[in-house]
Enzyme design. Structure first.
Site, PDB file in Angstrom:
ATOM      1  N   ASP A   1       0.821  -1.197   0.000  1.00  0.00           N
ATOM      2  CA  ASP A   1       0.000   0.000   0.000  1.00  0.00           C
ATOM      3  C   ASP A   1       0.865   1.261   0.000  1.00  0.00           C
ATOM      4  O   ASP A   1       0.576   2.230  -0.700  1.00  0.00           O
ATOM      5  CB  ASP A   1      -0.921  -0.014   1.219  1.00  0.00           C
ATOM      6  CG  ASP A   1      -2.013   1.039   1.128  1.00  0.00           C
ATOM      7  OD1 ASP A   1      -2.713   1.073   0.098  1.00  0.00           O
ATOM      8  OD2 ASP A   1      -2.153   1.836   2.075  1.00  0.00           O
TER       9      ASP A   1
ATOM     10  N   LYS B   1       1.351   4.345  -2.855  1.00  0.00           N
ATOM     11  CA  LYS B   1       1.244   5.769  -2.536  1.00  0.00           C
ATOM     12  C   LYS B   1       2.452   6.563  -3.026  1.00  0.00           C
ATOM     13  O   LYS B   1       2.295   7.650  -3.596  1.00  0.00           O
ATOM     14  CB  LYS B   1       1.054   5.948  -1.033  1.00  0.00           C
ATOM     15  CG  LYS B   1      -0.275   5.412  -0.523  1.00  0.00           C
ATOM     16  CD  LYS B   1      -0.383   5.493   0.991  1.00  0.00           C
ATOM     17  CE  LYS B   1      -1.724   4.958   1.480  1.00  0.00           C
ATOM     18  NZ  LYS B   1      -1.847   4.980   2.947  1.00  0.00           N
TER      19      LYS B   1
END
Length: 818
Positions: A682, A686
């Site tokens: 994750d 980003k």
């Protein structure tokens, strides 16, 4: 003879459709006659003219059902007599109705026998509608003891013999009307629509004929005013059936009224008001069913006001015909030949535009005329087409014309810009444009299916500057989606008052079903509404959102679904803004990311995904501001996982690492599968997104991910993951102890420099901007040409449903105010 105190009142078909309605007309006519001498002109009972035409055509087609239509008409008029008159006064009028209806039947019988309906016979046939309605009104006045005189318009209005659309001979007509209307009685009643040819045969005045009759009487008598009584309270700023916020126009010029009427405002038919316009006679448009409403005053020179756009109108469907080819350039006569060919086929040209290069001419015609127009033009230019000098006539169907009208538009620059900007922002493509030199009218040709949206957008732009309606569709009503709906519901009054935004949720979807409601969903009870929805089909949902075609639409994706992200292209290509909490699209292959950004720019809409990085923190927005202002990012350093920061802020070796991770999941900080957070996937997404937003064409596989998890933790399902976390407690404790021994803290850091991105666990020393992060904080350090030694730091809560929802909300507002 000029009766300057005279007035003329015309009542349309809806005003005399029933005995009850005709009773209202009687009251209004008698009240008017008490003020000054009055001529009342009436149309046929609502729908009667169409029925008579239908009967005639059936008879000509040897269809005996015309007799059924005539019996229905007879019964309707007999019922009107019984409803209007006392029993003692009905006999003579019933006999008159029967006589007229017998004549109608004989006329249609003749048509049936011949199998032919000539224009002359049709005029005689349809004239009975107005003759009957005016006779009924006259009889009702007589029964009430009201002195009046019935006038036969056929004996007063002289025309040529062009049956169906006869031209008035005013030199003969005006003296006849002046001689008949002497003012010896206060009230006169006359049928509209009908007149007579030089040979005495009945003619009709064409579309808007009864309005025309009233205008002819008013012009001949030099009347003080003409009143057109209908079923609406005057002309409106837009069609109220399409625009709920449409409002009456108090005063309007004749020119503006004619422009609006030409483009679809059905209250007036432009040619019919010429006699009063020439004479400068004021015209009032009033509502029979709301007589106290002010209505609209049409006059030569209304006083100026701030509303430089007077109204918006539309007409459709139309077809756009385009004649083009290199053979036209510099050669005179092509326009004349085109319009002559159309005129021979009696095709009315609604709009004309020609390129300055003389390479093409566009004309818009009514769709029913399009086939004849196309054939006529192709035949006229058959030799040039065969020689390759011209292309065969190009045709586009399913179009409409939307027009802005206003006398004062010529004095206000930027009207066209606002028009095109408002339509462009809502994905309304303009196929052709026309603006007269007088600048009273700006006309645009658009798709028929976009008319409702276009008129609402323009009405909002020019008449409702204080309020903008925004229509939101939310996909995903889990933790974040639920909080978002709560925030939207709570803030709706504030948004209306402070930002002048009417923000409505018109669609909801979860993983099982969806619901769309054009009028908006009650956010106080949205769950009940969603429970009544249809089974979820994303393609169906997308197509229904596009079919609604609402202005200022924002699609909000609060899911983690790759399937939902697949519909973004379709939405952006129709100028529907997309707000994505979902990271799938922005972190997909670079080509798709760039395609979505390009679509948003191409179709003048927004693709916003602030919450992809840092939940509600203004990270992507700040990065964009830096770049747009001319700064350049040299490197970035960031803690981008509220989950991992929470875990390492709470793990000190006194509790098992697995227990701290479970706590993070229970409090809603992790993805449904915690491995997406703990593996760094994750965070990698980003920093990938930030790198792309900084201008680099990064792919996910180029992000170096240094995982701190033992490989065994990645095997099996989530339950197995937690078992392996517990089994490797020694590993996690060693990581903590190594950092603590140096007085440092563990942080999962994302870094970007020189086009390279990496993520991994690092020990951060005191004094570093990432050292003091608390709880679920995120932080981003931007080192730029302007922020060299001391970075620009953005820090705050980077996880949690409430703050993430607020970030989505902020993106919705950005899209709404773009």
């Amino acid at each position: 003879m000029q009766l300057n105190a005279m007035q003329v009142l015309k009542f349309g078909g809806s005003s005399v459709a029933t005995a009850e309605n005709m009773g209202k007309v009687l009251v209004l006519a008698k009240a008017a006659a008490r003020q000054r001498p009055t001529v009342v002109v009436v149309s046929a009972l609502g729908g009667v003219t169409d029925t008579l035409i239908d009967a005639g055509r059936r008879a000509a087609a040897s269809n005996a059902s015309y007799r059924d239509l005539l019996r229905e008409l007879e019964q309707r008029h007999l019922e009107a007599v019984r409803g209007l008159l006392p029993i003692t006064g009905q006999s003579g009028v019933l006999s008159l109705v029967k006589t007229h209806c017998n004549e109608l039947e004989s006329l249609c019988d003749g048509v049936f026998a011949l199998g032919e309906l000539s224009a002359r016979t049709l005029d005689r046939l349809v004239s009975y509608g107005e003759l009957l309605s005016s006779r009924l009104l006259s009889a009702a006045l007589a029964a009430r003891g009201t002195a009046h005189q019935w006038l036969d318009s056929r004996q007063l209005i002289c025309t040529d013999a062009r049956y169906g659309h006869a031209a008035v001979d005013f030199a003969s007509t005006n003296p006849l009307i002046q001689a008949a209307v002497t003012g010896e009685v206060a009230l006169y009643v006359a049928p509209g629509f009908v007149a007579s040819a030089p040979n005495g045969s009945t003619t009709t005045l064409g579309r808007g004929g009864s309005d025309y009759t009233a205008a002819i009487f008013a012009g001949a008598l030099g009347a003080e005013r003409l009143e057109i009584w209908t079923d609406v309270s005057g002309m409106m700023t837009a069609d109220p059936r399409l625009v709920r916020a449409a409002r009456p126009i108090a005063r309007i010029s004749y020119q503006e009224a004619m422009e609006l009427s030409h483009f679809g405002a059905k209250v007036l038919y432009p040619p019919t008001i010429q006699p009063v316009m020439r004479a400068g006679i004021p015209l009032w448009i009033k509502n029979t069913f709301a007589p106290d409403d002010a209505g609209t005053l049409v006059e030569v020179s209304p006083p100026a006001n701030h509303a430089f756009v007077r109204g918006i109108s539309s007409i459709g469907p139309v077809a756009l015909l385009r004649l083009e080819g290199s053979g036209m350039v510099g050669v005179p006569g092509f326009s004349r030949r085109l319009f002559a060919a159309l005129a021979r086929e009696q095709v009315n040209v609604i709009l004309i535009t020609q390129s300055s290069s003389e390479h093409s001419i566009c004309v818009a015609v009514s769709t029913p005329d399009a086939d004849r127009a196309q054939q006529a033009a192709n035949q006229e230019f058959i030799h040039e087409i065969r020689a390759g000098l011209l292309d065969p006539l190009d045709r586009e169907d399913e179009l409409a014309i939307v027009a802005l009208v206003g006398e004062q538009m010529k004095n206000h620059p930027g009207i066209s810009g606002r028009l095109f900007g408002a339509l462009g922002q809502n994905g309304v493509n303009i196929r052709a444009i026309a603006q007269g030199s007088s600048e009273k009218n700006i006309s645009t040709v658009i798709r028929q299916q976009d008319v409702r949206k276009a008129i609402n957008v323009l009405h909002e732009t020019f008449f409702e500057a204080t309020t903008r309606q925004v229509n939101v569709v939310v996909a995903g009503v889990g933790n974040v989606g639920r909080k978002l709906l709560e925030q939207l519901h709570r803030q709706q009054p504030w948004l209306r008052e402070k930002l002048h935004l009417n923000l409505r949720v018109v669609g909801l979807a979860n993983s099982r079903q969806f619901v769309l409601a054009e009028e908006g969903i009650d956010l106080g009870d949205w769950e009940t509404t969603l429970d009544t929805g249809k089974p979820l089909n994303l393609e169906q949902l997308t197509q229904e959102v596009l079919a609604l075609n609402l202005r200022n639409t924002v699609f909000v994706d609060v899911t983690a679904s790759a399937e939902v992200a697949q519909v973004y292209e379709q939405l952006l290509a129709r100028s529907v803004a997309v707000v994505a909490c979902n990271k799938v699209a922005a972190s997909a292959e670079y080509q798709r990311y760039a395609r979505l950004k390009s679509l948003a720019q191409e179709f003048n809409t927004q693709f916003l995904f602030e919450t992809n990085v840092g939940a509600g923190l203004p990270i992507i927005g700040t990065l964009g501001d830096l770049l747009r202002s001319g700064d350049e990012v040299q490197r970035m350093q960031a803690v981008l996982s509220g989950t991992l920061n929470f875990v390492f802020n709470n793990y000190d070796g006194t509790r098992p690492f697995a227990e701290v991770v479970r706590q993070a999941q229970a409090e809603g900080y992790t993805e449904p599968d915690p491995r997406l957070d703990l593996t760094g996937v994750d965070v990698a997404r980003k920093i990938l997104i930030l790198g792309r937003e900084a201008g680099y064409a990064l792919e996910m596989e180029e992000v170096q991910n240094e995982s701190f998890l033992p490989a065994a933790c990645l095997e099996g399902d989530v339950s197995a993951f937690y078992e392996q976390l517990a089994a490797h407690e020694t590993h996690f404790r060693s990581l903590y102890d190594a950092a603590a021994a140096q007085g440092q803290k563990l942080r999962f850091v994302a870094s970007f420099a020189e086009g390279q991105a990496r993520v991994g666990l690092e020990s951060v020393a005191p004094g570093h901007d990432l050292y003091s992060l608390q709880g679920k904080d995120n932080a981003v350090l931007f080192y730029t040409n302007r922020y060299v030694e001391q970075p620009l730091v953005i820090k705050g809560a980077g996880a949690g449903a409430e703050v993430t929802a607020s970030g989505v909300f902020a993106d919705v507002l950005r899209a709404a105010q773009a």
